[in-house]
Design a protein around this motif. Structure first.
Motif, PDB file in Angstrom:
ATOM      1  N   UNK A   1       0.813  -1.217   0.000  1.00  0.00           N
ATOM      2  CA  UNK A   1       0.000   0.000   0.000  1.00  0.00           C
ATOM      3  C   UNK A   1       0.847   1.268   0.000  1.00  0.00           C
ATOM      4  N   UNK A   2       1.984   1.222   0.695  1.00  0.00           N
ATOM      5  CA  UNK A   2       2.833   2.412   0.842  1.00  0.00           C
ATOM      6  C   UNK A   2       4.175   2.200   0.153  1.00  0.00           C
ATOM      7  N   UNK A   3       4.404   2.836  -0.982  1.00  0.00           N
ATOM      8  CA  UNK A   3       5.695   2.663  -1.678  1.00  0.00           C
ATOM      9  C   UNK A   3       6.884   3.183  -0.856  1.00  0.00           C
ATOM     10  N   UNK A   4       6.680   4.245  -0.094  1.00  0.00           N
ATOM     11  CA  UNK A   4       7.790   4.779   0.710  1.00  0.00           C
ATOM     12  C   UNK A   4       8.169   3.798   1.819  1.00  0.00           C
ATOM     13  N   UNK A   5       7.166   3.147   2.398  1.00  0.00           N
ATOM     14  CA  UNK A   5       7.439   2.139   3.432  1.00  0.00           C
ATOM     15  C   UNK A   5       8.167   0.946   2.816  1.00  0.00           C
ATOM     16  N   UNK A   6       7.745   0.546   1.631  1.00  0.00           N
ATOM     17  CA  UNK A   6       8.400  -0.560   0.929  1.00  0.00           C
ATOM     18  C   UNK A   6       9.867  -0.225   0.659  1.00  0.00           C
ATOM     19  N   UNK A   7      10.135   1.006   0.275  1.00  0.00           N
ATOM     20  CA  UNK A   7      11.515   1.424   0.010  1.00  0.00           C
ATOM     21  C   UNK A   7      12.363   1.343   1.273  1.00  0.00           C
ATOM     22  N   UNK A   8      11.814   1.828   2.394  1.00  0.00           N
ATOM     23  CA  UNK A   8      12.558   1.787   3.658  1.00  0.00           C
ATOM     24  C   UNK A   8      12.794   0.346   4.117  1.00  0.00           C
ATOM     25  N   UNK A   9      11.777  -0.491   4.018  1.00  0.00           N
ATOM     26  CA  UNK A   9      11.910  -1.878   4.457  1.00  0.00           C
ATOM     27  C   UNK A   9      12.888  -2.633   3.555  1.00  0.00           C
ATOM     28  N   UNK A  10      12.878  -2.334   2.269  1.00  0.00           N
ATOM     29  CA  UNK A  10      13.820  -2.973   1.351  1.00  0.00           C
ATOM     30  C   UNK A  10      15.258  -2.586   1.708  1.00  0.00           C
ATOM     31  N   UNK A  11      15.461  -1.313   2.017  1.00  0.00           N
ATOM     32  CA  UNK A  11      16.797  -0.857   2.416  1.00  0.00           C
ATOM     33  C   UNK A  11      17.218  -1.523   3.726  1.00  0.00           C
ATOM     34  N   UNK A  12      16.271  -1.627   4.650  1.00  0.00           N
ATOM     35  CA  UNK A  12      16.552  -2.284   5.933  1.00  0.00           C
ATOM     36  C   UNK A  12      16.901  -3.757   5.716  1.00  0.00           C
ATOM     37  N   UNK A  13      16.137  -4.429   4.846  1.00  0.00           N
ATOM     38  CA  UNK A  13      16.381  -5.840   4.554  1.00  0.00           C
ATOM     39  C   UNK A  13      17.764  -6.032   3.938  1.00  0.00           C
ATOM     40  N   UNK A  14      18.123  -5.177   3.011  1.00  0.00           N
ATOM     41  CA  UNK A  14      19.450  -5.262   2.385  1.00  0.00           C
ATOM     42  C   UNK A  14      20.555  -5.074   3.423  1.00  0.00           C
ATOM     43  N   UNK A  15      20.367  -4.093   4.298  1.00  0.00           N
ATOM     44  CA  UNK A  15      21.372  -3.827   5.339  1.00  0.00           C
ATOM     45  C   UNK A  15      21.505  -5.014   6.286  1.00  0.00           C
ATOM     46  N   UNK A  16      20.398  -5.611   6.673  1.00  0.00           N
ATOM     47  CA  UNK A  16      20.444  -6.748   7.597  1.00  0.00           C
ATOM     48  C   UNK A  16      21.096  -7.963   6.949  1.00  0.00           C
ATOM     49  N   UNK A  17      20.841  -8.171   5.664  1.00  0.00           N
ATOM     50  CA  UNK A  17      21.479  -9.296   4.973  1.00  0.00           C
ATOM     51  C   UNK A  17      22.985  -9.068   4.851  1.00  0.00           C
ATOM     52  N   UNK A  18      23.386  -7.831   4.591  1.00  0.00           N
ATOM     53  CA  UNK A  18      24.829  -7.522   4.538  1.00  0.00           C
ATOM     54  C   UNK A  18      25.472  -7.727   5.895  1.00  0.00           C
ATOM     55  N   UNK A  19      24.780  -7.271   6.953  1.00  0.00           N
ATOM     56  CA  UNK A  19      25.314  -7.428   8.301  1.00  0.00           C
ATOM     57  C   UNK A  19      25.452  -8.910   8.646  1.00  0.00           C
ATOM     58  N   UNK A  20      24.472  -9.711   8.263  1.00  0.00           N
ATOM     59  CA  UNK A  20      24.536 -11.140   8.549  1.00  0.00           C
ATOM     60  C   UNK A  20      25.710 -11.792   7.818  1.00  0.00           C
ATOM     61  N   UNK A  21      25.908 -11.450   6.555  1.00  0.00           N
ATOM     62  CA  UNK A  21      27.027 -12.048   5.822  1.00  0.00           C
ATOM     63  C   UNK A  21      28.363 -11.588   6.403  1.00  0.00           C
ATOM     64  N   UNK A  22      28.434 -10.319   6.837  1.00  0.00           N
ATOM     65  CA  UNK A  22      29.657  -9.815   7.466  1.00  0.00           C
ATOM     66  C   UNK A  22      29.931 -10.565   8.769  1.00  0.00           C
ATOM     67  N   UNK A  23      28.894 -10.772   9.579  1.00  0.00           N
ATOM     68  CA  UNK A  23      29.062 -11.509  10.834  1.00  0.00           C
ATOM     69  C   UNK A  23      29.488 -12.945  10.578  1.00  0.00           C
ATOM     70  N   UNK A  24      28.941 -13.563   9.552  1.00  0.00           N
ATOM     71  CA  UNK A  24      29.340 -14.925   9.223  1.00  0.00           C
ATOM     72  C   UNK A  24      30.814 -14.982   8.823  1.00  0.00           C
ATOM     73  N   UNK A  25      31.277 -13.982   8.081  1.00  0.00           N
ATOM     74  CA  UNK A  25      32.691 -13.919   7.706  1.00  0.00           C
ATOM     75  C   UNK A  25      33.567 -13.763   8.942  1.00  0.00           C
ATOM     76  N   UNK A  26      33.132 -12.916   9.867  1.00  0.00           N
ATOM     77  CA  UNK A  26      33.905 -12.725  11.105  1.00  0.00           C
ATOM     78  C   UNK A  26      33.998 -14.014  11.895  1.00  0.00           C
ATOM     79  N   UNK A  27      32.900 -14.749  11.986  1.00  0.00           N
ATOM     80  CA  UNK A  27      32.908 -16.017  12.716  1.00  0.00           C
ATOM     81  C   UNK A  27      33.849 -17.006  12.035  1.00  0.00           C
ATOM     82  N   UNK A  28      33.776 -17.077  10.726  1.00  0.00           N
ATOM     83  CA  UNK A  28      34.637 -17.988   9.985  1.00  0.00           C
ATOM     84  C   UNK A  28      36.111 -17.618  10.173  1.00  0.00           C
TER      85      UNK A  28
END
Length: 106
Positions: free
Chosen positions: A21-48
């Motif tokens: 319903x809200x394109x601006x909300x979708x944009x923010x959530x997409x950016x948040x999702x991308x950031x969280x996925x990057x953070x997760x991959x970075x954390x996995x690299x640190x653990x490895x």
């Protein structure tokens, strides 16, 4: 585990009907999702990398036994220090009499 939870939360937000319903909300959530996925991959690299470094430390401790002994001596000294520090704190809490002051000074 925290980064995995953050990725799950961001994925759940993306599937929220409000995003449609809200394109601006979708944009923010997409950016948040991308950031969280990057953070997760970075954390996995640190653990490895951390696991790899632990293995390397074991290799070097075999090559340099004096290093291993120094670490053990440091740990023992640290334990002694903590034990003596707790004694000092106990004597500082007691009434200041002659024998207590002598032990505290010692």
């Amino acid at each position: 585990a925290m980064s995995k939870s953050a990725v799950k939360i961001s994925s759940d937000l993306l599937s929220n009907p409000l995003c449609e319903q809200e394109p601006s909300f979708l944009e923010m959530v997409t950016a948040f999702d991308t950031a969280m996925k990057r953070m997760d991959s970075f954390n996995q690299e640190k653990v490895t990398m951390g696991l790899a470094e632990e293995g390397e430390t074991g290799v070097f401790s075999n090559v340099f036994p004096s290093l291993n002994m120094a670490v053990k001596r440091r740990e023992q000294t640290l334990q002694d220090y903590k034990r003596l520090q707790s004694k000092v704190e106990k004597y500082e809490e007691k009434e200041r009499t002659g024998p207590v002051l002598a032990k505290l000074h010692q």
